[in-house]
Design an enzyme around this catalytic site. Structure first.
Site, mmCIF file in Angstrom:
data_model
loop_
_atom_site.group_PDB
_atom_site.id
_atom_site.type_symbol
_atom_site.label_atom_id
_atom_site.label_comp_id
_atom_site.label_asym_id
_atom_site.label_seq_id
_atom_site.Cartn_x
_atom_site.Cartn_y
_atom_site.Cartn_z
ATOM 1 N N CYS A 132 0.817 -1.225 0.000
ATOM 2 C CA CYS A 132 0.000 0.000 0.000
ATOM 3 C C CYS A 132 0.852 1.277 0.000
ATOM 4 O O CYS A 132 0.553 2.229 -0.722
ATOM 5 C CB CYS A 132 -0.952 -0.002 1.195
ATOM 6 N N HIS A 252 -2.645 6.257 4.467
ATOM 7 C CA HIS A 252 -1.238 6.478 4.808
ATOM 8 C C HIS A 252 -0.813 7.857 4.272
ATOM 9 O O HIS A 252 -1.271 8.276 3.195
ATOM 10 C CB HIS A 252 -0.340 5.432 4.166
HETATM 11 N N1 LIG Z 1 -4.645 -3.548 5.291
HETATM 12 C C1 LIG Z 1 -3.977 -2.977 4.288
HETATM 13 O O1 LIG Z 1 -3.892 -1.737 4.153
HETATM 14 C C2 LIG Z 1 -3.323 -3.822 3.261
HETATM 15 C C3 LIG Z 1 -2.920 -3.219 2.081
HETATM 16 C C4 LIG Z 1 -2.320 -3.998 1.099
HETATM 17 C C5 LIG Z 1 -2.134 -5.339 1.313
HETATM 18 N N2 LIG Z 1 -2.530 -5.926 2.479
HETATM 19 C C6 LIG Z 1 -2.305 -7.367 2.627
HETATM 20 O O2 LIG Z 1 -3.544 -8.050 2.465
HETATM 21 C C7 LIG Z 1 -3.556 -9.199 3.325
HETATM 22 C C8 LIG Z 1 -4.800 -9.127 4.217
HETATM 23 O O3 LIG Z 1 -4.740 -7.928 4.989
HETATM 24 P P1 LIG Z 1 -5.979 -7.412 5.843
HETATM 25 O O4 LIG Z 1 -5.525 -6.112 6.375
HETATM 26 O O5 LIG Z 1 -7.248 -7.487 5.062
HETATM 27 O O6 LIG Z 1 -6.020 -8.517 7.032
HETATM 28 P P2 LIG Z 1 -7.198 -8.932 8.001
HETATM 29 O O7 LIG Z 1 -8.143 -7.819 8.214
HETATM 30 O O8 LIG Z 1 -6.539 -9.557 9.173
HETATM 31 O O9 LIG Z 1 -7.992 -10.086 7.181
HETATM 32 C C9 LIG Z 1 -7.425 -11.337 6.886
HETATM 33 C C10 LIG Z 1 -8.375 -12.152 6.028
HETATM 34 O O10 LIG Z 1 -7.732 -13.386 5.658
HETATM 35 C C11 LIG Z 1 -8.522 -14.492 6.073
HETATM 36 N N3 LIG Z 1 -7.693 -15.617 6.466
HETATM 37 C C12 LIG Z 1 -6.816 -15.670 7.502
HETATM 38 N N4 LIG Z 1 -6.273 -16.905 7.576
HETATM 39 C C13 LIG Z 1 -6.822 -17.632 6.564
HETATM 40 C C14 LIG Z 1 -6.667 -18.978 6.130
HETATM 41 N N5 LIG Z 1 -5.845 -19.839 6.743
HETATM 42 N N6 LIG Z 1 -7.382 -19.391 5.059
HETATM 43 C C15 LIG Z 1 -8.236 -18.538 4.422
HETATM 44 N N7 LIG Z 1 -8.418 -17.259 4.805
HETATM 45 C C16 LIG Z 1 -7.725 -16.817 5.863
HETATM 46 C C17 LIG Z 1 -9.320 -13.960 7.248
HETATM 47 O O11 LIG Z 1 -10.447 -14.793 7.453
HETATM 48 P P3 LIG Z 1 -11.084 -15.021 8.918
HETATM 49 O O12 LIG Z 1 -12.135 -13.947 9.075
HETATM 50 O O13 LIG Z 1 -11.699 -16.383 8.786
HETATM 51 O O14 LIG Z 1 -9.997 -14.938 9.918
HETATM 52 C C18 LIG Z 1 -9.667 -12.569 6.742
HETATM 53 O O15 LIG Z 1 -10.718 -12.650 5.796
HETATM 54 C C19 LIG Z 1 -2.224 -9.189 4.080
HETATM 55 O O16 LIG Z 1 -1.303 -10.022 3.403
HETATM 56 C C20 LIG Z 1 -1.789 -7.753 4.001
HETATM 57 O O17 LIG Z 1 -0.405 -7.603 4.086
HETATM 58 C C21 LIG Z 1 -3.139 -5.195 3.444
#
Ligand SMILES: NC(=O)c1ccc[n+]([C@@H]2O[C@H](COP(=O)([O-])OP(=O)(O)OC[C@H]3O[C@@H](n4cnc5c(N)ncnc54)[C@H](OP(=O)(O)O)[C@@H]3O)[C@@H](O)[C@H]2O)c1
Length: 347
Positions: A132, A252
């Site tokens: 991001c 950010h």
């Molecule tokens: N937040 C940001 O600004 C941002 C920006 C760019 C990229 N990212 C990347 O995107 C990814 C997710 O970030 P997020 O911020 O959305 O995280 P988050 O809010 O913690 O959400 C994680 C998601 O992944 C699912 N998950 C976790 N373990 C899993 C498994 N074993 N099998 C299938 N699904 C699973 C979770 O499902 P449950 O509800 O079942 O736990 C939830 O839907 C990360 O790699 C992060 O680095 C984030």
């Protein structure tokens, strides 16, 4: 979109901070969907999510979940992408991955559509969405690189807690309430959940995002350094980053210092950015106009202000870049990649 064909789309990580924004963006952009499959871990399987007028039940992600899927948008974490992206590709899907799992893989395009859309064509089933913080900085740097050349970039970030996921948002809310009530603050998540030390984020600043590398930089800082060079096709570019987490929820902000190759001026850089795709210039110090995280939240553009010349280096400039980390920094950019795949027949 003129193409009338529709596609089977899957969102992995559908219950997460990014996944929820992907679903909203698909709906908002009226992406041509035949069937939408929402996937998570077993923890959230069974959750009901509204998409257009339909209620979709979230399913536990398994390799077979990708049978018949044309486009899969992944945001469930790097280790899950490592396992499930090849399974999805094996079943004929094109994966747009939001995690860091494949970004530096030479065979995987790392794409910001305003910057290097044509790189998508070289995909072998996986396209990576950049970090991001990288997306917003590089969207602003690309028009400057094209017009004046670019030698060096030094960035300090001011990053929102939603960048660490939905749980981090809850931790900030709990700590802020506890702080104002004069209670002890409980920190269990930031800076990095899996590490041993956790510090409060409420009313604080944490100069660590992701784990430390042997060179003293954090992984977030190295992502910004390496991804910038890859997306701009500029391996010799000097890039340094310091990434800091701050206690606000969304968008950010970044202080970016850059050195150009050809002499230019603040007004030329402003004119260049004013007409650049995906950028909104908000730069009027006389009227105290500049972007802030609160203004940028919920918007899909990259906002730029505070452009000024360095006082000691005539080829050096400073700027302030702000964007919603969950939209242009993640969901919006991923859906733009999906639109480009469809529009250009690159699936
Ligand atoms: N937040 C940001 O600004 C941002 C920006 C760019 C990229 N990212 C990347 O995107 C990814 C997710 O970030 P997020 O911020 O959305 O995280 P988050 O809010 O913690 O959400 C994680 C998601 O992944 C699912 N998950 C976790 N373990 C899993 C498994 N074993 N099998 C299938 N699904 C699973 C979770 O499902 P449950 O509800 O079942 O736990 C939830 O839907 C990360 O790699 C992060 O680095 C984030």
């Amino acid at each position: 979109m003129s193409n009338t064909k529709t596609y089977n789309v899957a969102v992995l990580g559908a219950t997460g901070a990014v996944g929820q924004k992907i679903i909203e963006t698909l709906e908002m952009k009226n992406f041509p969907i035949k069937q939408l499959k929402l996937l998570s871990s077993s923890r959230s399987a069974g959750t009901k999510i509204k998409f257009n007028d339909e209620i979709i039940i979230v399913e536990e992600a398994k390799p077979e979940s990708f049978e018949g899927v044309d486009i899969a948008l992944f945001s469930a974490g790097g280790s899950i992408s490592k396992v499930l992206a090849p399974e999805a590709v094996k079943r004929g899907a094109v994966v747009i991955d939001n995690t860091s799992a494949y970004r530096m893989d030479e065979s995987v395009p790392l794409v910001i559509p305003e910057v290097n859309e044509t790189d998508i064509q070289a995909h072998n089933g996986i396209i990576a969405n950049p970090n991001c913080s990288t997306i917003q900085m590089v969207t602003a740097l690309k028009p400057i690189q094209d017009k004046y050349g670019l030698n060096r970039v030094i960035v300090s970030t001011y990053q929102a807690v939603s960048g660490a996921g939905a749980e981090a948002v809850e931790e900030l809310k709990d700590q802020a309430q506890a702080f104002l009530a004069g209670e002890d603050l409980h920190a269990e998540l930031l800076p990095v959940k899996s590490e041993s030390n956790h510090y409060p984020i409420a009313f604080n600043a944490l100069p660590q995002i992701d784990v430390f590398q042997d060179n003293g930089y954090t992984f977030e800082e190295m992502k910004m350094i390496n991804e910038t060079k890859k997306i701009l096709h500029h391996a010799e570019l000097s890039v340094a980053a310091t990434c800091v987490r701050l206690p606000f929820f969304t968008s950010h902000a970044e202080s970016v210092y850059f050195e150009v190759e050809e002499d230019t001026s603040v007004s030329s850089i402003q004119a260049t950015l004013k007409h650049a795709p995906g950028i909104v210039l908000k730069d009027n110090p006389q009227k105290q106009e500049y972007p802030t995280p609160l203004d940028a939240a919920g918007k899909s553009d990259v906002f730029v202000g505070r452009i000024r010349k360095d006082l000691d280096d005539h080829k050096g400039y400073h700027m302030w870049v702000v964007s919603d980390n969950l939209l242009k920094g993640a969901a919006w950019n991923s859906v733009q990649i999906a639109e480009s795949l469809v529009k250009n027949n690159w699936l």
